[in-house]
Design a protein around this motif. Structure first.
Motif, PDB file in Angstrom:
ATOM      1  N   GLU A 143      31.324  30.048  41.938  1.00 21.94           N
ATOM      2  CA  GLU A 143      31.969  31.286  42.297  1.00 21.94           C
ATOM      3  C   GLU A 143      31.649  32.423  41.833  1.00 21.94           C
ATOM      4  OE1 GLU A 143      36.166  31.039  41.754  1.00 21.94           O
ATOM      5  OE2 GLU A 143      35.976  31.017  39.805  1.00 21.94           O
ATOM      6  N   GLU A 144      31.259  32.530  40.562  1.00 22.10           N
ATOM      7  CA  GLU A 144      30.693  33.873  39.802  1.00 22.10           C
ATOM      8  C   GLU A 144      29.182  33.879  40.633  1.00 22.10           C
ATOM      9  OE1 GLU A 144      32.637  33.085  35.353  1.00 22.10           O
ATOM     10  OE2 GLU A 144      30.677  32.266  36.047  1.00 22.10           O
ATOM     11  N   ASN A 145      28.385  33.123  40.932  1.00 20.18           N
ATOM     12  CA  ASN A 145      27.093  33.352  41.560  1.00 20.18           C
ATOM     13  C   ASN A 145      27.592  33.966  42.918  1.00 20.18           C
ATOM     14  OD1 ASN A 145      24.350  32.406  40.456  1.00 20.18           O
ATOM     15  ND2 ASN A 145      25.683  30.880  39.886  1.00 20.18           N
ATOM     16  N   ALA A 146      28.352  33.591  43.513  1.00 19.69           N
ATOM     17  CA  ALA A 146      28.768  34.020  44.998  1.00 19.69           C
ATOM     18  C   ALA A 146      29.553  35.272  44.823  1.00 19.69           C
ATOM     19  CB  ALA A 146      29.650  33.065  45.596  1.00 19.69           C
ATOM     20  N   ALA A 147      30.058  35.682  43.805  1.00 14.12           N
ATOM     21  CA  ALA A 147      30.863  36.839  43.765  1.00 14.12           C
ATOM     22  C   ALA A 147      29.804  38.212  43.028  1.00 14.12           C
ATOM     23  CB  ALA A 147      32.043  36.586  42.667  1.00 14.12           C
ATOM     24  N   LEU A 148      28.455  37.609  42.819  1.00 14.70           N
ATOM     25  CA  LEU A 148      27.886  38.705  41.911  1.00 14.70           C
ATOM     26  C   LEU A 148      27.353  39.970  42.752  1.00 14.70           C
ATOM     27  CD1 LEU A 148      26.276  38.805  39.026  1.00 14.70           C
ATOM     28  CD2 LEU A 148      24.181  37.740  40.182  1.00 14.70           C
ATOM     29  N   PRO A 149      27.228  40.065  43.923  1.00 13.20           N
ATOM     30  CA  PRO A 149      27.073  41.308  44.534  1.00 13.20           C
ATOM     31  C   PRO A 149      28.020  42.264  44.603  1.00 13.20           C
ATOM     32  CG  PRO A 149      26.014  39.377  46.010  1.00 13.20           C
ATOM     33  CD  PRO A 149      26.849  38.902  44.975  1.00 13.20           C
ATOM     34  N   LEU A 150      29.373  41.671  44.458  1.00 11.68           N
ATOM     35  CA  LEU A 150      30.568  42.296  44.677  1.00 11.68           C
ATOM     36  C   LEU A 150      30.934  43.073  43.174  1.00 11.68           C
ATOM     37  CD1 LEU A 150      32.869  40.303  46.927  1.00 11.68           C
ATOM     38  CD2 LEU A 150      31.768  42.651  47.407  1.00 11.68           C
ATOM     39  N   ARG A 151      30.590  42.066  42.073  1.00 14.11           N
ATOM     40  CA  ARG A 151      30.660  42.546  40.765  1.00 14.11           C
ATOM     41  C   ARG A 151      29.805  43.653  40.609  1.00 14.11           C
ATOM     42  NH1 ARG A 151      34.072  42.810  37.866  1.00 14.11           N
ATOM     43  NH2 ARG A 151      33.573  41.951  36.024  1.00 14.11           N
ATOM     44  N   LEU A 152      28.305  43.661  40.767  1.00 13.52           N
ATOM     45  CA  LEU A 152      27.337  44.418  40.843  1.00 13.52           C
ATOM     46  C   LEU A 152      27.711  45.866  41.405  1.00 13.52           C
ATOM     47  CD1 LEU A 152      24.095  42.511  41.140  1.00 13.52           C
ATOM     48  CD2 LEU A 152      25.219  43.347  38.710  1.00 13.52           C
ATOM     49  N   ALA A 153      28.661  45.711  42.510  1.00 12.57           N
ATOM     50  CA  ALA A 153      28.864  47.047  43.188  1.00 12.57           C
ATOM     51  C   ALA A 153      30.399  47.662  42.603  1.00 12.57           C
ATOM     52  CB  ALA A 153      29.280  46.864  44.713  1.00 12.57           C
ATOM     53  N   GLY A 154      30.747  46.910  41.708  1.00 12.82           N
ATOM     54  CA  GLY A 154      31.832  47.502  40.854  1.00 12.82           C
ATOM     55  C   GLY A 154      33.438  47.091  41.237  1.00 12.82           C
ATOM     56  N   ALA A 188      37.087  36.949  47.210  1.00  8.69           N
ATOM     57  CA  ALA A 188      36.174  37.116  48.421  1.00  8.69           C
ATOM     58  C   ALA A 188      35.126  36.062  48.224  1.00  8.69           C
ATOM     59  CB  ALA A 188      35.592  38.372  48.461  1.00  8.69           C
ATOM     60  N   ALA A 189      34.746  35.653  47.206  1.00  8.75           N
ATOM     61  CA  ALA A 189      33.634  34.596  47.080  1.00  8.75           C
ATOM     62  C   ALA A 189      34.292  33.268  47.369  1.00  8.75           C
ATOM     63  CB  ALA A 189      33.217  34.539  45.513  1.00  8.75           C
ATOM     64  N   GLY A 190      35.647  33.061  46.993  1.00  6.76           N
ATOM     65  CA  GLY A 190      36.254  31.845  47.142  1.00  6.76           C
ATOM     66  C   GLY A 190      36.339  31.734  48.841  1.00  6.76           C
ATOM     67  N   GLU A 191      36.667  32.847  49.489  1.00  4.66           N
ATOM     68  CA  GLU A 191      36.770  32.435  50.988  1.00  4.66           C
ATOM     69  C   GLU A 191      35.558  32.355  51.532  1.00  4.66           C
ATOM     70  OE1 GLU A 191      38.316  36.308  52.003  1.00  4.66           O
ATOM     71  OE2 GLU A 191      40.440  36.143  51.036  1.00  4.66           O
ATOM     72  N   ILE A 192      34.397  32.801  51.249  1.00  4.82           N
ATOM     73  CA  ILE A 192      33.343  32.617  51.972  1.00  4.82           C
ATOM     74  C   ILE A 192      32.719  31.038  51.286  1.00  4.82           C
ATOM     75  CG2 ILE A 192      31.490  33.604  50.213  1.00  4.82           C
ATOM     76  CD1 ILE A 192      30.247  34.668  52.599  1.00  4.82           C
ATOM     77  N   LEU A 193      32.957  30.501  50.189  1.00  4.63           N
ATOM     78  CA  LEU A 193      32.461  29.373  49.542  1.00  4.63           C
ATOM     79  C   LEU A 193      33.444  28.214  50.441  1.00  4.63           C
ATOM     80  CD1 LEU A 193      32.393  29.931  45.942  1.00  4.63           C
ATOM     81  CD2 LEU A 193      30.534  29.202  47.499  1.00  4.63           C
ATOM     82  N   CYS A 194      34.741  28.604  50.837  1.00  2.00           N
ATOM     83  CA  CYS A 194      35.453  27.583  51.556  1.00  2.00           C
ATOM     84  C   CYS A 194      34.708  27.500  53.177  1.00  2.00           C
ATOM     85  CB  CYS A 194      36.657  28.107  51.671  1.00  2.00           C
ATOM     86  SG  CYS A 194      38.005  27.080  52.377  1.00  2.00           S
ATOM     87  N   ARG A 195      34.316  28.749  53.423  1.00  6.37           N
ATOM     88  CA  ARG A 195      33.692  28.402  54.984  1.00  6.37           C
ATOM     89  C   ARG A 195      32.417  27.713  54.836  1.00  6.37           C
ATOM     90  NH1 ARG A 195      33.733  34.565  57.843  1.00  6.37           N
ATOM     91  NH2 ARG A 195      32.968  33.210  59.470  1.00  6.37           N
ATOM     92  N   LEU A 196      31.992  27.514  53.732  1.00  8.36           N
ATOM     93  CA  LEU A 196      30.606  26.741  53.566  1.00  8.36           C
ATOM     94  C   LEU A 196      30.828  25.423  53.106  1.00  8.36           C
ATOM     95  CD1 LEU A 196      28.114  29.944  52.336  1.00  8.36           C
ATOM     96  CD2 LEU A 196      28.161  28.531  54.632  1.00  8.36           C
ATOM     97  N   ARG A 198      36.400  44.713  41.194  1.00  8.95           N
ATOM     98  CA  ARG A 198      37.418  44.086  40.112  1.00  8.95           C
ATOM     99  C   ARG A 198      36.956  42.481  40.227  1.00  8.95           C
ATOM    100  NH1 ARG A 198      42.073  43.741  41.239  1.00  8.95           N
ATOM    101  NH2 ARG A 198      43.085  43.189  39.174  1.00  8.95           N
ATOM    102  N   LYS A 199      36.906  41.784  39.121  1.00  8.41           N
ATOM    103  CA  LYS A 199      36.714  40.589  39.004  1.00  8.41           C
ATOM    104  C   LYS A 199      37.490  39.571  39.929  1.00  8.41           C
ATOM    105  CE  LYS A 199      35.693  36.700  35.657  1.00  8.41           C
ATOM    106  NZ  LYS A 199      35.466  36.299  34.309  1.00  8.41           N
ATOM    107  N   ALA A 200      38.693  39.849  39.631  1.00  4.36           N
ATOM    108  CA  ALA A 200      39.471  39.089  40.617  1.00  4.36           C
ATOM    109  C   ALA A 200      39.568  39.365  42.214  1.00  4.36           C
ATOM    110  CB  ALA A 200      41.105  39.411  40.115  1.00  4.36           C
ATOM    111  N   THR A 201      39.065  40.465  42.507  1.00  2.00           N
ATOM    112  CA  THR A 201      38.933  40.577  43.758  1.00  2.00           C
ATOM    113  C   THR A 201      37.566  40.177  44.310  1.00  2.00           C
ATOM    114  OG1 THR A 201      40.002  42.937  43.796  1.00  2.00           O
ATOM    115  CG2 THR A 201      38.440  42.540  45.681  1.00  2.00           C
ATOM    116  N   ALA A 202      36.485  40.212  43.524  1.00  5.94           N
ATOM    117  CA  ALA A 202      35.455  39.564  43.912  1.00  5.94           C
ATOM    118  C   ALA A 202      35.209  38.154  43.942  1.00  5.94           C
ATOM    119  CB  ALA A 202      34.181  40.074  42.913  1.00  5.94           C
ATOM    120  N   LEU A 203      35.952  37.464  43.036  1.00  8.83           N
ATOM    121  CA  LEU A 203      36.234  35.980  42.997  1.00  8.83           C
ATOM    122  C   LEU A 203      37.121  35.231  44.166  1.00  8.83           C
ATOM    123  CD1 LEU A 203      36.738  35.181  39.145  1.00  8.83           C
ATOM    124  CD2 LEU A 203      34.526  34.902  40.523  1.00  8.83           C
TER     125      LEU A 203
END
Length: 224
Positions: free
Chosen positions: A100-111, A120-128, A113-118
């Protein structure tokens, strides 16, 4: 429809060797385009020029109407980070991070918040189909799963364009077909345009349009 990404008269030379010759290219918003060619044909060099990673020797690449060469380094980095996504042949995940941290990386680099990025990453990982692997290290998942994580990372920030360099080239045929279907289905649902470079006709057949590259020359566009 106006092109979101366009190349005009692009040439690229590495010393005395010409990798690209007078390339013209246009990509519409939401379009899935395949660039086919054998190894050494110049298709990856074109991908890197289109993504602003490599500056062409001559000609111009523009994104959303703005020539990339007019952007400063910081502006270009922001475009690549926030409006582009990338999928590589071997995933290129960071082994020290969880799925999930790998998937969230673009959002974290864009600034974000960690909880928000994770989240969003969780949602897309679920879809996959990767919800149960969120906390695993990348060394604990299969090649097909790793490539799905790479897809999640490329799409999590809803970019305008994803650049995919042989996105299923390292997978067996069963995994390749499944990953490609999930990747393109998710991109199309988000309205994200995709450029894939590939030597595989079955991959190219899933696109909306197709070009063929030979010795640095890009043949005209064909609808698939």
């Amino acid at each position: 429809m106006d092109a979101i990404l366009r190349a005009t008269g692009v040439e690229l030379c590495y010393g005395s060797q010409r990798a690209l010759s007078e390339v013209d290219f246009a990509l519409s918003p939401g379009e899935v385009c395949a660039i086919m060619g054998s190894s050494g044909s110049g298709k990856s060099s074109l991908l890197y020029c289109l993504a602003g990673v490599v500056a062409p020797t001559r000609g111009e690449v523009s994104f959303d109407g703005v020539p990339l060469h007019r952007l400063g380094d910081d502006e270009l980095s922001t475009v690549r980070r926030e409006r582009f996504g990338f999928v590589f042949q071997y995933g290129e995940l960071l082994p020290e991070l969880t799925v999930e941290e790998n998937a969230a990386l673009p959002l974290r680099l864009a600034g974000r918040r960690k909880a928000t990025a994770l989240e969003a990453a969780g949602e897309i990982l679920c879809r996959l189909g990767l919800a149960e692997l969120r906390q695993r290290r990348t060394s604990q998942i299969s090649g097909g799963q790793s490539q799905r994580v790479a897809v999640a990372r490329a799409l999590v920030h809803r970019p305008d364009v994803v650049f995919a360099d042989e996105p299923t080239g390292a997978l067996d045929s069963a995994n390749a077909g499944a990953v490609l279907e999930e990747f393109l289905g998710l991109a199309r649902s988000q309205g994200t345009a995709v450029i894939m470079v590939t030597h595989d006709a079955s991959v190219a057949s899933r696109s909306d349009s197709r070009y063929t590259m030979t010795d640095g020359v890009l043949a005209g566009r064909a609808e698939v």
